[in-house]
Design an enzyme around this catalytic site. Structure first.
Site, PDB file in Angstrom:
ATOM      1  CG  PHE A  67       0.417  -6.355   8.737  1.00 15.31           C
ATOM      2  CD1 PHE A  67       0.591  -5.575   7.621  1.00 15.31           C
ATOM      3  CD2 PHE A  67      -0.333  -5.839   9.784  1.00 15.31           C
ATOM      4  CE1 PHE A  67       0.040  -4.308   7.521  1.00 15.31           C
ATOM      5  CE2 PHE A  67      -0.886  -4.573   9.703  1.00 15.31           C
ATOM      6  CZ  PHE A  67      -0.706  -3.801   8.579  1.00 15.31           C
ATOM      7  CD  GLN A  94       0.942  -4.129  19.735  1.00 14.58           C
ATOM      8  OE1 GLN A  94       0.084  -3.523  19.100  1.00 14.58           O
ATOM      9  NE2 GLN A  94       1.220  -5.410  19.537  1.00 14.58           N
ATOM     10  CG  HIS A 101       2.343   0.777  15.890  1.00 15.54           C
ATOM     11  ND1 HIS A 101       3.300   1.150  14.963  1.00 15.54           N
ATOM     12  CD2 HIS A 101       1.414   0.074  15.204  1.00 15.54           C
ATOM     13  CE1 HIS A 101       2.957   0.685  13.783  1.00 15.54           C
ATOM     14  NE2 HIS A 101       1.818   0.029  13.897  1.00 15.54           N
ATOM     15  CG  LEU A 161      -0.568   3.882  13.562  1.00 17.07           C
ATOM     16  CD1 LEU A 161       0.344   3.230  14.594  1.00 17.07           C
ATOM     17  CD2 LEU A 161      -1.856   3.083  13.421  1.00 17.07           C
ATOM     18  CD  GLU A 210       2.905  -4.532  11.672  1.00 17.79           C
ATOM     19  OE1 GLU A 210       3.054  -5.731  11.385  1.00 17.79           O
ATOM     20  OE2 GLU A 210       2.541  -4.146  12.791  1.00 17.79           O
ATOM     21  NE  ARG A 234       1.577  -3.724  15.029  1.00 17.06           N
ATOM     22  CZ  ARG A 234       0.316  -3.338  14.897  1.00 17.06           C
ATOM     23  NH1 ARG A 234      -0.449  -3.230  15.963  1.00 17.06           N
ATOM     24  NH2 ARG A 234      -0.171  -3.069  13.712  1.00 17.06           N
ATOM     25  CG  HIS A 249      -0.962   0.746  18.510  1.00 15.69           C
ATOM     26  ND1 HIS A 249      -1.649   1.723  17.822  1.00 15.69           N
ATOM     27  CD2 HIS A 249      -1.168  -0.408  17.830  1.00 15.69           C
ATOM     28  CE1 HIS A 249      -2.237   1.186  16.775  1.00 15.69           C
ATOM     29  NE2 HIS A 249      -1.969  -0.115  16.758  1.00 15.69           N
ATOM     30  NE  ARG A 269      -3.621  -5.102  18.343  1.00 19.30           N
ATOM     31  CZ  ARG A 269      -3.332  -4.460  17.215  1.00 19.30           C
ATOM     32  NH1 ARG A 269      -3.390  -5.096  16.035  1.00 19.30           N
ATOM     33  NH2 ARG A 269      -2.958  -3.196  17.239  1.00 19.30           N
TER      34      ARG A 269
END
Length: 556
Positions: free
Chosen positions: A121, A236, A238, A252, A255, A285, A349, A383
């Site tokens: 990730f 944040q 995404h 969404l 990721e 991100r 997000h 995050r």
């Protein structure tokens, strides 16, 4: 006046991953627990929608992984604005909490030798993200739901909590109140300890991956009760949400697509992330979202305002097994991702700001605890993907333990009756044939935030947002809320927009204070990070006070 009253030891507001974990743990500690949710229990939180995975150091794929590396990755990803103590808790406890999820019945993907599988990730130095295909959050909620039922925890759906209640001396929280969505009747909860696990506020923006209930109610309730708010500017986006059709805009795209090797490509056919970060698609991100934004702004985006995300170069079996939800999600709108690229753009997000908590998940207001996305500190300025699902379980667990302890040493006390009356009068005062439609005001909030307080910000835009939000606040005093009682969406929307404006103004205030760019907060008029002056968190409260907490590797 119809008022239904309930009594419990621990009241949990929110039924997502953090709320359910908290309720389970408190119940196992012999406490009478009620979990109350604005939407349908187990289904209205963002945990159910989370796809990609859960970060935990096992070293089953990359043996070089370690707790220290996970801590460092989290701090780097958060631009060192994180609360170091909370980061330690997250990293040290997340493997234990995942094993507990398995004991509830959750099934995570495994390797051929039977050990947990782990994928790459963004922003992480090792493959440490455990997963269930691209349905990880859904799998977690199935197990948590079963354990809530086994424990006999009481759950109340479709009750919107609107106010936390103090005792007569106003020294501590003794419960909460709100309204039933079914008939608009009032509900009062008496509790020894109260936990806010109500999630974030993605619906401050018109393009979001969040569940529709996420308008920041719980955060604002805590603020109104005197709780400190921290890092409110950190929202944040995404990098990858759906662009079309309009009905799916913002949904969404996990990721995990990039974790499995997906490529981001502009309309020139260029795989462009190498121009922005050597980690390419697996950068953090904030960087990937800004890179996509830049490509679109500079004319290398699609006609409908996105870029391409392609897995056409990957083996079909890998895509079908590891990204099954994505295959189906796009098949539903006529796109075969095995043979053609997806079109993606950033979507609101996760909220890194929120209620400031200590290591016991307690706020600065006595008997008020919080866990999950409603809190601030652990993720800093940005995050890492995979840390949110771990966050729900680690801090849901701590909140369950600590709220139980508080309940065991606390007697039930009656709330200040004048507060209940004042809240009833406030809500009844909204019933009116006013001028402005609450839904229209809600849409105006979203547009203001999207235009001025989104991926790229500057002082001119933030000040304009402030003025426009103040004007909207005046409109809320003259809303058109029709007088029928059953399933009154207008009333719920009216209550939401009052909270949304308060929350939006806090985000703008904090964004104006941070005259630098850090993590998810990017000021085009202050494009550089400034550790000398701004390696600190801003803390706001309802008294208008602003304080700071110095950050870095050796924060207090």
């Amino acid at each position: 006046m119809d008022i239904t009253e309930y009594t419990c030891d621990v009241l949990v507001i929110g039924s997502g991953g953090a709320g359910c974990k908290c309720g389970i743990v408190a119940s196992k500690n012999d406490q009478d627990v009620i979990i109350v949710s604005k939407g349908l229990t187990f289904k209205s939180g963002c945990t159910m929608l989370a796809e990609g995975g859960y970060n935990a150091v096992f070293g089953y794929v990359d043996e070089a992984d370690s707790l220290q590396l996970h801590i460092l990755d989290t701090l780097k990803g958060g631009a060192f604005l994180n609360d170091l103590h909370l980061v330690h808790e997250l990293v040290l406890e997340s493997p234990k909490r995942l094993i507990e999820l398995e004991s509830y019945g959750c099934l995570f993907d495994r390797q051929e030798d039977g050990r947990l599988n782990q994928r790459a990730f963004g922003g992480q130095s090792c493959r440490r993200t455990c997963f269930k295909g691209d349905q990880t959050g859904h799998e977690m909620m199935l197990g948590l739901k079963e354990e809530v039922i086994r424990e006999g925890v009481k759950t109340h759906s479709e009750v919107m909590i609107t106010k936390l209640l103090f005792d007569e001396s106003h020294s501590k929280i003794v419960g909460a109140m709100g309204i039933s969505l079914a008939d608009s009747s009032f509900v009062v909860y008496h509790s020894k300890a109260t936990v806010i696990a109500s999630g974030g506020c993605g619906w401050l923006y018109p393009v979001t991956s969040n569940a529709v209930q996420k308008t920041g109610d719980g955060i604002v309730m805590a603020y109104d009760a005197g709780a400190d708010m921290m890092d409110m500017e950190m929202v944040q986006f995404h990098p990858t949400g759906m662009v079309a059709p309009k009905s799916r805009r913002g949904v969404l795209i996990t990721e995990a697509v990039r974790g499995e090797g997906g490529h981001l490509i502009n309309t020139d056919g260029e795989r462009f992330m190498i121009n922005y970060d050597p980690r390419e698609e697996l950068a953090t991100r904030d960087i990937v979202a800004r890179s996509i934004y830049t490509e679109i702004q500079e004319g290398r985006g699609t006609e409908d305002g996105g870029v391409y995300l392609s897995v056409t170069h990957l083996p079909e079996e890998q895509v079908q097994t590891k990204l099954h939800t994505m295959v189906q999600q796009f098949k539903d709108v006529g796109v075969d991702i095995i043979n053609e690229p997806m079109v993606v753009a950033p979507t609101a997000h996760h909220f890194m700001g929120g209620i400031r908590i200590d290591g016991n998940c307690e706020s600065n207001v006595k008997n008020l605890f919080a866990a999950g996305e409603a809190t601030s500190g652990v993720h800093g300025a940005n995050r890492l993907g995979g840390n949110a699902l771990a966050d729900t379980q680690v801090f849901g667990n701590i909140a369950g333990v600590q709220s139980s302890k508080r309940a065991q040493e606390t007697e039930l006390e009656n709330p200040d009756e004048s507060e209940i009356k004042a809240e009833i009068d406030r809500i009844n005062g909204i019933w009116s044939e006013g001028t402005f439609n609450p839904e229209d005001i809600k849409n105006e909030i979203k547009e203001i935030m999207w235009n001025h307080v989104a991926i790229v910000r500057d002082e001119e835009g933030l000040l304009k947002a402030q003025d426009e939000l103040n004007a909207l606040e005046e409109k809320t005093k003259d809303m058109n809320v029709k007088s029928f009682k059953e399933y009154n969406n207008n009333l719920i929307t009216a209550l939401e927009v009052i909270s949304m404006i308060k929350l939006a103004k806090l985000i703008v205030e904090s964004a104006l204070l941070r005259k630098e760019s850090r993590g998810a907060h990017y000021r085009i008029d202050y494009p550089e990070k400034n550790d000398k002056e701004y390696l600190k968190s801003f803390v706001l409260n309802k008294n208008g006070e602003v304080s700071t907490i110095k950050r870095g590797l050796f924060d207090d």
